[in-house]
Structure formats: C-alpha cells, structure tokens
Design a protein around this motif. Sequence first.
Motif, mmCIF file in Angstrom:
data_model
loop_
_atom_site.group_PDB
_atom_site.id
_atom_site.type_symbol
_atom_site.label_atom_id
_atom_site.label_comp_id
_atom_site.label_asym_id
_atom_site.label_seq_id
_atom_site.Cartn_x
_atom_site.Cartn_y
_atom_site.Cartn_z
ATOM 1 N N THR A 1 -2.738 11.381 3.120
ATOM 2 C CA THR A 1 -4.066 11.867 3.474
ATOM 3 C C THR A 1 -4.997 11.800 2.271
ATOM 4 O OG1 THR A 1 -3.611 14.165 2.879
ATOM 5 C CG2 THR A 1 -3.040 13.468 5.128
ATOM 6 N N THR A 2 -6.274 11.763 2.548
ATOM 7 C CA THR A 2 -7.262 11.727 1.460
ATOM 8 C C THR A 2 -7.153 12.972 0.598
ATOM 9 O OG1 THR A 2 -8.785 10.338 2.723
ATOM 10 C CG2 THR A 2 -9.732 11.658 0.946
ATOM 11 N N GLU B 1 -15.694 8.960 -1.163
ATOM 12 C CA GLU B 1 -15.212 10.324 -1.370
ATOM 13 C C GLU B 1 -15.928 10.972 -2.561
ATOM 14 O OE1 GLU B 1 -14.321 13.570 -1.085
ATOM 15 O OE2 GLU B 1 -13.144 12.502 0.449
ATOM 16 N N GLU C 1 -6.217 2.873 -2.804
ATOM 17 C CA GLU C 1 -6.141 3.322 -1.414
ATOM 18 C C GLU C 1 -7.412 4.047 -0.999
ATOM 19 O OE1 GLU C 1 -5.037 3.669 2.315
ATOM 20 O OE2 GLU C 1 -3.843 2.583 0.821
ATOM 21 N N LEU C 2 -7.954 4.886 -1.881
ATOM 22 C CA LEU C 2 -9.204 5.589 -1.562
ATOM 23 C C LEU C 2 -10.346 4.620 -1.334
ATOM 24 C CD1 LEU C 2 -9.189 8.724 -3.907
ATOM 25 C CD2 LEU C 2 -9.033 8.684 -1.410
ATOM 26 N N ARG C 3 -10.329 3.511 -2.045
ATOM 27 C CA ARG C 3 -11.404 2.537 -1.879
ATOM 28 C C ARG C 3 -11.415 1.946 -0.468
ATOM 29 N NH1 ARG C 3 -12.311 -3.322 -4.791
ATOM 30 N NH2 ARG C 3 -14.511 -3.532 -4.289
ATOM 31 N N ARG C 4 -10.283 1.951 0.200
ATOM 32 C CA ARG C 4 -10.202 1.433 1.562
ATOM 33 C C ARG C 4 -10.764 2.412 2.586
ATOM 34 N NH1 ARG C 4 -6.372 -2.623 2.745
ATOM 35 N NH2 ARG C 4 -5.379 -3.540 0.912
ATOM 36 N N ARG C 5 -11.101 3.603 2.143
ATOM 37 C CA ARG C 5 -11.527 4.667 3.042
ATOM 38 C C ARG C 5 -12.997 4.986 2.819
ATOM 39 N NH1 ARG C 5 -6.134 8.595 2.811
ATOM 40 N NH2 ARG C 5 -4.624 6.851 2.848
ATOM 41 N N PRO C 6 -13.571 5.861 3.644
ATOM 42 C CA PRO C 6 -14.979 6.229 3.428
ATOM 43 C C PRO C 6 -15.182 6.792 2.027
ATOM 44 C CG PRO C 6 -14.236 6.963 5.586
ATOM 45 C CD PRO C 6 -13.015 6.467 4.874
ATOM 46 N N ARG D 1 0.858 -1.191 0.000
ATOM 47 C CA ARG D 1 0.000 0.000 0.000
ATOM 48 C C ARG D 1 0.893 1.239 0.000
ATOM 49 N NH1 ARG D 1 -4.112 -0.373 4.851
ATOM 50 N NH2 ARG D 1 -4.699 1.637 3.935
#
Length: 250
Positions: free
Chosen positions: A135-136, A165, A158-163, A129
């Motif tokens: 940061t987002t 967007e 990586e964004l897919r692992r986060r809330p 990763r």
Amino acid sequence: MSGDTEDSDPDWCYASPRTLLGSLQRGLGRGAPLGVLEVLGRAGVGEVVAEVRRYIRSGERWLEALETVARSWPIRWWDDLYPVGAGRLNSTTPDQILWRSAPWTAWTERSSRIATAVDAAKRRPAPTRPYADTTTRALLDLLRDTGRVTDWRPALRELRRRPPEPALLEIVDTLVAADVGHPLAAAMGQLGTVALPAARTWATTPRHPLFWTGVRLLAAHGGQADVPALVAGLDCLDSRPPTGAGTTTW
C-alpha cells in the motif's frame, strides 16, 4: 514543423552564450534535463523545439528525447522525424523502446524495421516490482525507516507508478541525504503545484540534488515571478565545463 530546415543545417554552430538560443544549445550539450526542455518546448519556445529536434537526429540519447517529446508535444512537431527514428534503430533498441507509447504507436505500420523492433520489445521480460502489492501508506512508512535505505529506490519507483503523493515533501530532505538519485527526482517531479514552494528553494540552489527538478517544476507550473530562476538555471550551464568536442548528453 515539417518544413523546418534549421535542424539539418550542415553549417550549424553554437550561438552566443549570452542569448537564449546559445544557452539552450549548451544545455543540450552539458546535461540540462530533458524535462526542462520538454516543458519549454510545449510552452511554444521555438528555439527549444528546434534544438531538441536536432538532438534527436544526432545526439547520443536520442531515443529518450524522442519518446519524451512525442508524449507531450503536438504530433506535427515530431512526426516528420519518422525516417530518423527508423534509421537510428539498432540491435539494442528493442531493450529500450517504450513500445506502448508514441511515437512507435504512430509509426509501426509505416516501417517493417520499426515493426520488427516493436515486436522484439513486446517479448522482453517485464521489470520486477517488489512493492507492487504494498500500500502507499506502507511505502511511505518504509521511506521513513532509516534502517531500510537500500529499499528506498524500488519503493520510490513504485510510488512513481501511482498518483502523486504530497507526503513525500515531509521526508524529502532525508531522502536527499541518502542520495537515492533519479527515483526521488522522478517522484518529486510529478507532484505539480503542491511542490512549488520547495521547488523554488531547489531551483535557486545550484548544488542541490533536486536543482533541475525544481527548475522543471517552475517551468511547468510556476508564474511570472519564477522567470528569473528559470533564466538563472539556463545561465548556470555556462559555468559547467564542456563535455568534450562532439559529445552530447542529457
């Protein structure tokens, strides 16, 4: 679903392409995204449930299908496929199974073969990763930088692992033009209702790279007015050439 027999009928054949069942069968054979079928099955479309179950028994990408529906369908719709899952394991399976998730968390104690595959999966190296500590906001800035196109795929992963967007919608056309493929579709697919206006455009443009992402979003979050687009999405499958006798792909 444990009493179903329709997914093991030796005399099975395609239904008419003019019927919903026939469209779904052809969808399984001609590249309909699993996400669309998963959403329709979750909504209680019995034909979808039966066809996905049949695909898990004999389809090439059975593992992806099984893990997808096990995450969201009621356990009674897939738990009786345990012998199928155990029987289809092979030497390459541990490199692919998502051992922290269903169905493996429900089945490990039932079979030494499944337990062995899960143990092997636990020992495989974790995926890299490169942007885990970014940061987002910085990831979004990276995705706006057309001089860093080669970094867009890992940034989207990586964004897919986060809330979800929503700011991705502001740059989606640029990302589509760069042909970043599945990482973009996956990131857009998790946006939910906020993406519906864009999804309606994608889902009515069959050649759009996010066509099936749009169909899936409409299936999961759309309303009655979106039904024609969903039906058209299934109908478009019959305009595609078959993948060949005996082959099935997602």
